[in-house]
Structures are given as structure tokens and as C-alpha cells.
Design a protein around this motif. Structure first.
Motif, mmCIF file in Angstrom:
data_model
loop_
_atom_site.group_PDB
_atom_site.id
_atom_site.type_symbol
_atom_site.label_atom_id
_atom_site.label_comp_id
_atom_site.label_asym_id
_atom_site.label_seq_id
_atom_site.Cartn_x
_atom_site.Cartn_y
_atom_site.Cartn_z
ATOM 1 N N GLY A 125 5.511 129.627 13.575
ATOM 2 C CA GLY A 125 5.985 128.579 12.685
ATOM 3 C C GLY A 125 5.616 127.185 13.160
ATOM 4 N N GLY A 126 5.794 126.230 12.263
ATOM 5 C CA GLY A 126 5.530 124.834 12.582
ATOM 6 C C GLY A 126 4.232 124.314 12.019
ATOM 7 N N THR A 127 3.268 125.197 11.789
ATOM 8 C CA THR A 127 1.970 124.820 11.236
ATOM 9 C C THR A 127 1.637 125.740 10.074
ATOM 10 O OG1 THR A 127 1.143 123.977 13.345
ATOM 11 C CG2 THR A 127 -0.501 124.601 11.708
ATOM 12 N N VAL A 128 1.128 125.167 8.989
ATOM 13 C CA VAL A 128 0.625 125.967 7.877
ATOM 14 C C VAL A 128 -0.880 125.778 7.789
ATOM 15 C CG1 VAL A 128 2.814 125.792 6.630
ATOM 16 C CG2 VAL A 128 0.993 124.147 6.140
ATOM 17 N N HIS A 129 -1.560 126.760 7.223
ATOM 18 C CA HIS A 129 -3.011 126.693 7.067
ATOM 19 C C HIS A 129 -3.362 126.551 5.595
ATOM 20 C CE1 HIS A 129 -3.779 128.891 11.160
ATOM 21 N NE2 HIS A 129 -3.330 127.659 11.300
ATOM 22 N N LEU A 130 -4.299 125.664 5.306
ATOM 23 C CA LEU A 130 -4.750 125.410 3.949
ATOM 24 C C LEU A 130 -6.213 125.793 3.821
ATOM 25 C CD1 LEU A 130 -3.315 121.809 3.314
ATOM 26 C CD2 LEU A 130 -2.136 124.012 3.150
ATOM 27 N N ARG A 131 -6.561 126.325 2.659
ATOM 28 C CA ARG A 131 -7.966 126.525 2.313
ATOM 29 C C ARG A 131 -8.249 125.735 1.055
ATOM 30 N NH1 ARG A 131 -12.920 127.856 4.523
ATOM 31 N NH2 ARG A 131 -14.345 128.477 2.848
ATOM 32 N N LEU A 132 -9.063 124.718 1.202
ATOM 33 C CA LEU A 132 -9.574 123.948 0.079
ATOM 34 C C LEU A 132 -11.044 124.291 -0.095
ATOM 35 C CD1 LEU A 132 -7.759 120.710 1.161
ATOM 36 C CD2 LEU A 132 -7.446 121.765 -1.088
ATOM 37 N N ASP A 133 -11.670 123.747 -1.090
ATOM 38 C CA ASP A 133 -13.057 124.077 -1.389
ATOM 39 C C ASP A 133 -13.947 123.829 -0.177
ATOM 40 O OD1 ASP A 133 -15.363 124.756 -2.734
ATOM 41 O OD2 ASP A 133 -15.635 122.754 -3.592
ATOM 42 N N GLY A 134 -14.408 124.913 0.444
ATOM 43 C CA GLY A 134 -15.382 124.812 1.522
ATOM 44 C C GLY A 134 -14.824 124.536 2.897
ATOM 45 N N GLN A 135 -13.511 124.373 3.051
ATOM 46 C CA GLN A 135 -12.990 124.002 4.369
ATOM 47 C C GLN A 135 -11.538 124.435 4.524
ATOM 48 O OE1 GLN A 135 -14.625 122.397 7.126
ATOM 49 N NE2 GLN A 135 -12.725 123.189 8.021
ATOM 50 N N GLY A 136 -11.193 124.844 5.752
ATOM 51 C CA GLY A 136 -9.813 125.156 6.079
ATOM 52 C C GLY A 136 -9.212 124.090 6.965
ATOM 53 N N TYR A 137 -7.881 123.975 6.928
ATOM 54 C CA TYR A 137 -7.174 122.964 7.712
ATOM 55 C C TYR A 137 -5.878 123.552 8.264
ATOM 56 C CZ TYR A 137 -10.283 119.732 5.285
ATOM 57 O OH TYR A 137 -11.400 119.098 4.785
ATOM 58 N N ALA A 138 -5.561 123.148 9.496
ATOM 59 C CA ALA A 138 -4.256 123.426 10.085
ATOM 60 C C ALA A 138 -3.409 122.176 9.919
ATOM 61 C CB ALA A 138 -4.402 123.788 11.560
ATOM 62 N N VAL A 139 -2.241 122.323 9.320
ATOM 63 C CA VAL A 139 -1.389 121.174 9.005
ATOM 64 C C VAL A 139 -0.025 121.386 9.654
ATOM 65 C CG1 VAL A 139 -0.293 119.823 7.170
ATOM 66 C CG2 VAL A 139 -2.575 120.808 6.818
ATOM 67 N N ARG A 140 0.314 120.508 10.596
ATOM 68 C CA ARG A 140 1.649 120.532 11.180
ATOM 69 C C ARG A 140 2.517 119.570 10.388
ATOM 70 N NH1 ARG A 140 4.557 122.224 15.324
ATOM 71 N NH2 ARG A 140 2.800 123.371 16.188
ATOM 72 N N LEU A 141 3.419 120.140 9.581
ATOM 73 C CA LEU A 141 4.282 119.320 8.743
ATOM 74 C C LEU A 141 5.427 118.756 9.578
ATOM 75 C CD1 LEU A 141 4.402 121.638 5.602
ATOM 76 C CD2 LEU A 141 3.154 119.492 5.837
ATOM 77 N N PRO A 142 5.805 117.505 9.349
ATOM 78 C CA PRO A 142 6.820 116.870 10.202
ATOM 79 C C PRO A 142 8.209 117.450 9.971
ATOM 80 C CG PRO A 142 6.268 115.432 8.361
ATOM 81 C CD PRO A 142 5.325 116.592 8.283
ATOM 82 N N ALA A 143 8.841 117.908 11.042
ATOM 83 C CA ALA A 143 10.215 118.386 10.963
ATOM 84 C C ALA A 143 11.163 117.197 10.983
ATOM 85 C CB ALA A 143 10.509 119.313 12.134
ATOM 86 N N THR A 144 12.387 117.450 10.536
ATOM 87 C CA THR A 144 13.410 116.410 10.524
ATOM 88 C C THR A 144 14.531 116.808 11.472
ATOM 89 O OG1 THR A 144 14.734 117.398 8.764
ATOM 90 C CG2 THR A 144 12.871 116.035 8.091
ATOM 91 N N ALA A 145 15.490 115.952 11.600
ATOM 92 C CA ALA A 145 16.639 116.231 12.474
ATOM 93 C C ALA A 145 17.745 116.949 11.730
ATOM 94 C CB ALA A 145 17.169 114.922 13.060
ATOM 95 N N SER A 146 17.463 117.399 10.521
ATOM 96 C CA SER A 146 18.492 118.030 9.685
ATOM 97 C C SER A 146 18.643 119.501 10.043
ATOM 98 C CB SER A 146 18.152 117.858 8.204
ATOM 99 O OG SER A 146 16.891 118.416 7.926
ATOM 100 N N ALA A 147 19.303 120.255 9.189
ATOM 101 C CA ALA A 147 19.654 121.634 9.469
ATOM 102 C C ALA A 147 18.422 122.529 9.562
ATOM 103 C CB ALA A 147 20.594 122.148 8.384
ATOM 104 N N ARG A 148 18.629 123.721 10.126
ATOM 105 C CA ARG A 148 17.572 124.710 10.296
ATOM 106 C C ARG A 148 16.866 124.999 8.977
ATOM 107 N NH1 ARG A 148 17.415 129.804 13.637
ATOM 108 N NH2 ARG A 148 19.439 129.167 14.435
ATOM 109 N N LEU A 149 17.644 125.135 7.903
ATOM 110 C CA LEU A 149 17.067 125.486 6.613
ATOM 111 C C LEU A 149 16.017 124.486 6.174
ATOM 112 C CD1 LEU A 149 17.009 127.182 4.002
ATOM 113 C CD2 LEU A 149 18.910 125.786 3.169
ATOM 114 N N GLU A 150 16.293 123.194 6.329
ATOM 115 C CA GLU A 150 15.366 122.165 5.863
ATOM 116 C C GLU A 150 14.064 122.137 6.649
ATOM 117 O OE1 GLU A 150 15.909 120.433 3.132
ATOM 118 O OE2 GLU A 150 17.745 121.620 2.945
ATOM 119 N N ASN A 151 14.059 122.736 7.837
ATOM 120 C CA ASN A 151 12.863 122.728 8.670
ATOM 121 C C ASN A 151 12.091 124.044 8.646
ATOM 122 O OD1 ASN A 151 12.856 120.050 9.773
ATOM 123 N ND2 ASN A 151 14.686 120.609 10.944
ATOM 124 N N LEU A 152 12.545 124.991 7.844
ATOM 125 C CA LEU A 152 11.732 126.187 7.671
ATOM 126 C C LEU A 152 10.392 125.811 7.048
ATOM 127 C CD1 LEU A 152 14.267 128.807 6.249
ATOM 128 C CD2 LEU A 152 13.402 128.641 8.593
#
Length: 418
Positions: free
Chosen positions: A301-328
Motif C-alpha cells: 500500500g501507499g503507492t498506486v500504479h497508472l497506465r496512460l497512453d504509452g507510459q506507466g507511472y508510480a504515484v504515491r498519493l499523500p496521506a493525511t493525519a485523519s483516520a485509517r479509513l481515509e488513508n486507504l
């Protein structure tokens, strides 16, 4: 047609037998004689697959569950195709595809080479036990937001058919180990199964009928002996409530019988350019890095992978200080990527939710072939996070847990009281 005689009694009595449980025998069941088993209506990423399956297996219960996708009914809206579903179920009963049985529970075992057996119990569960928040009493915990249009379709289907074909999969969290051992013993000593069915992954689904007696009572007592978490079937359980059903059809299974696989997303059409999407994610605090080589599901967890036209990307989305649910990861994707960056509501028709039966190569292939513009690959939710969110009576993000193996639809049909 006379109801099928089923075995009663047995050698297994597990736990205390009180006779007081939220899990009950099926008053009148219609049990497959073979050939009717089907993936559940919501397991598909492509509607054309549904039509192809029904065409190759006209006896599949999928033609009843999704009548507007059957070859003979294509082009009809769902509600207009309901009479076709009614006719197909009546025909299946008449031609011997199902045989009736009364006051039964149904033992269920799923096996596959290299996998440990999975066990479950087909039964009816009290609808008034469904709980969706911490201050709402009940032993059945429904844990995901739903799409109300799908709920309405399930309500309409149940009303038209007077039967339930697709079970809600419930995870017994309180006495799961005891139930697992009891079901293993029961299936091992039950003799030849009443029917077997092979699914698309090559797993064998076997069922045995169990009539009234001490063994049935012991198993229903165990199955209802603790909190039951909806692992699959949030829409079906809400449809039971919305439709005013006192009980719904379920398979009660055990933690040792299931695993959580990835649940990914495809976006058919972007609302902005790929470059602008990545810029918006960076502006929101995400770290974006190109991926060299194939784009796979992230290993953690913590990083999602994207596939756009011709290229892939690893994206680490910013977590918050809120509850566990909001950071899934699924919550962050829904909020930051789909809603904020693309302006898409989770129910937007441009979003397809793709379960773990489809490999990463299938999703990226859809983008590379031009049938979609974005694939979002998300690490599976951990069991720890899933349990924690449920015990807090919070809702998981939509389509975030793909449990395997799935309970097969069309094996056991519950006739609703008139």
C-alpha cells in the motif's frame, strides 16, 4: 414436484446448540442438478462476456440474473427484460435443472489444485441484523458504499422472480475457526455431493443438502455465533432491506476460506490530458515517477500504479493525519484522483471496477488497445485494515475488496414466501 429428501442428523455437534441464531434453514430451496452455476452478476468488467457465457451455456443462472444481457433479450432495458428472467427460471424448474428441498441448509466446499479447501454454508439470514454504523445494532456488518441503481435492479429482480439466486458472502468473525472445522468434518462425512460445478478458474464447487436435526442446528448456531461481515454482496444485502425481505440468501464462510485480491479501475475517457492529470496529482502533493517496463499491481500500500497512453507511472498519493479509513489506497484514489483530479463521481459510467480475476496485463492491454484511457492498479486491502474498518462500523470505499474464491450463483435458489 415433491421436495427432495435430505439426510438428517450426523456425528458433528460443534459449540453450544441453543437453537437461537440469526442464521436459518432455507424454507424452500431449489437445488441445482448441474449446469446452472454462474459467476455473480457483478463479477464482470465487460458486458459482452456475460452474453457470451449465456450463449455458450443457456442453462447458466446468469441468464436469469442478467436477463437483458442474454442473447435473445439484447437491446431491452433491464426492467423490460424481467419477464424473460421469470420465463427462464420457470423453464429451468420444469426441465429438471433444479430440484426442490425444504427446511435445508447446504454444505459448500470449493477446491482447486494447489489451494486449501474453502468452506461455507448456504442458509437464510435475518435482514434486520444488518448494521451499517456503530450505533446501529446487528450482527451483519455491511461495509461499503453502494450504487443505488444496482440496488434497485436487484430489488426488481427479486420481486419479479419471487426467488433469490445469488448469495451474499458473509465472513464469520466470531467463531470462524470452529465453523471451519465443523464444515470440513461435515463435508468429509457427507458422502457424494448432491451436485458439483466447475468455475472459470477451474475450481470445483460441491454442495450437500442437510435437513433438520442436531447437525443442522449445530451448524446454524456456529454460523450465527459472532459478527458476520459482508465480504461480497453489499448491493444484494441492501436490496433485501429495500425490498422488505425478512431474510436473505447467504453463504456463511470462514476467514481461513478466503483471501483478498486487488480491485482495480479502468477509465474509458479522461476529462483532461494525461499531462494535466499528472500535474494535478503533483499539485495535490503526490509523488509521480515513471515506470520502466510492465505496469503491475503494487506489492504494498501507499503507492498506486497508472497506465496512460504509452507510459506507466508510480504515484504515491499523500496521506493525511485523519483516520485509517481515509488513508486507504482506495479512498485516496476515489477522492484525490477520480474526484479532485478528474472530476468524476465514483458512479460515473466512464469508470469500470475490475476485480482480481483480471490480471494487470488485461487492464494495461485495454489502454494500449485504445479501449480505455487510464488503468489504475491498486494493492489489495489488507485483512487487518478490512477488519479494523468493519469493527468500527465504517464503510469501505466502493468496490475495494475482491474476495476469492467467490460463492457461485445459481447452485442454491431460495424461494421467497408468497
Amino acid at each position: 414436484m415433491d421436495a427432495l429428501r435430505v439426510p438428517v442428523g450426523g456425528d458433528i455437534v460443534a459449540g453450544s446448540v441453543t437453537g437461537m441464531t440469526v442464521v436459518h434453514p432455507i424454507t424452500r430451496a431449489w437445488v441445482t442438478t448441474g449446469g446452472t452455476g454462474a459467476q455473480n452478476y457483478d463479477e464482470f468488467a465487460d458486458d459482452a462476456e456475460i452474453t457470451a457465457i449465456i450463449e455458450s451455456n443457456p442453462h447458466s443462472a446468469l441468464g436469469i440474473e442478467m436477463p437483458h444481457r442474454a442473447p435473445q433479450s439484447l437491446g431491452k432495458p433491464f426492467l423490460d427484460a424481467l419477464p424473460d428472467a421469470v420465463a427462464r427460471l420457470a423453464e429451468a424448474k420444469a426441465d429438471g435443472s433444479y430440484t426442490p428441498a425444504e427446511q435445508v441448509v447446504v454444505l459448500y466446499r470449493i477446491t482447486a489444485a494447489g489451494e486449501v479447501p474453502a468452506y461455507g454454508l448456504f442458509a437464510m439470514v435475518d435482514t434486520d441484523q444488518i448494521s451499517t454504523r456503530a450505533d446501529e445494532p446487528g450482527l451483519v456488518i455491511r461495509n461499503e458504499d453502494v450504487f443505488i441503481a444496482k440496488v434497485r435492479e436487484r430489488v426488481a429482480l427479486a420481486e419479479a422472480l419471487g426467488h433469490l439466486l445469488s448469495p451474499v458472502l458473509l465472513l464469520q468473525t466470531g467463531r470462524g475457526d470452529e465453523l471451519h472445522a465443523a464444515l470440513a468434518t461435515a463435508t468429509e462425512t457427507a458422502g457424494a455431493p448432491a451436485a458439483t460445478d466447475t468455475d472459470q478458474a477451474g475450481r470445483t464447487h460441491a454442495i450437500w443438502l442437510l435437513g433438520p436435526g442436531p447437525e443442522q442446528t449445530a451448524l446454524t448456531d456456529l454460523a450465527g455465533g459472532g459478527e458476520l461481515v459482508v465480504a461480497d454482496g453489499n448491493h444484494r444485502s441492501l436490496a433485501a432491506q429495500t425490498g422488505g425481505l425478512s431474510r436473505f440468501l447467504a453463504v456463511v464462510t470462514t476467514p481461513a476460506s478466503v483471501a483478498i485480491q486487488p480491485y482495480n479501475r479502468l477509465v474509458s475517457e479522461l476529462t483532461t490530458t494525461p499531462a494535466e492529470l499528472l500535474d494535478r496529482l503533483r499539485a495535490a502533493g503526490a509523488a509521480v515517477e515513471p515506470i520502466d517496463g510492465p505496469v503491475e499491481v503494487p506489492t504494498g500500500g501507499g503507492t498506486v500504479h497508472l497506465r496512460l497512453d504509452g507510459q506507466g507511472y508510480a504515484v504515491r498519493l499523500p496521506a493525511t493525519a485523519s483516520a485509517r479509513l481515509e488513508n486507504l489506497d482506495h479512498a485516496l484514489v476515489e477522492r484525490l484522483l477520480l474526484r479532485d483530479a478528474l472530476g468524476l463521481d465514483p458512479g460515473d459510467k466512464r469508470i469500470t471496477y475490475v476485480g482480481g480475476d483480471y490480471p494487470a496485463s488485461w487492464l494495461t492491454g485495454e489502454v494500449d488497445a485504445g479501449r480505455a484511457e487510464l488503468a489504475i492498479l491498486i494493492a489489495p486491502v489488507t485483512v487487518e485494515d478490512f477488519v479494523a474498518v468493519n469493527l468500527a462500523r465504517e464503510k469501505m470505499p466502493r468496490k475495494s475488496t475482491w474476495f476469492t474464491p467467490k460463492a457461485r450463483g445459481g447452485l442454491v435458489v431460495a424461494e421467497l414466501p408468497h
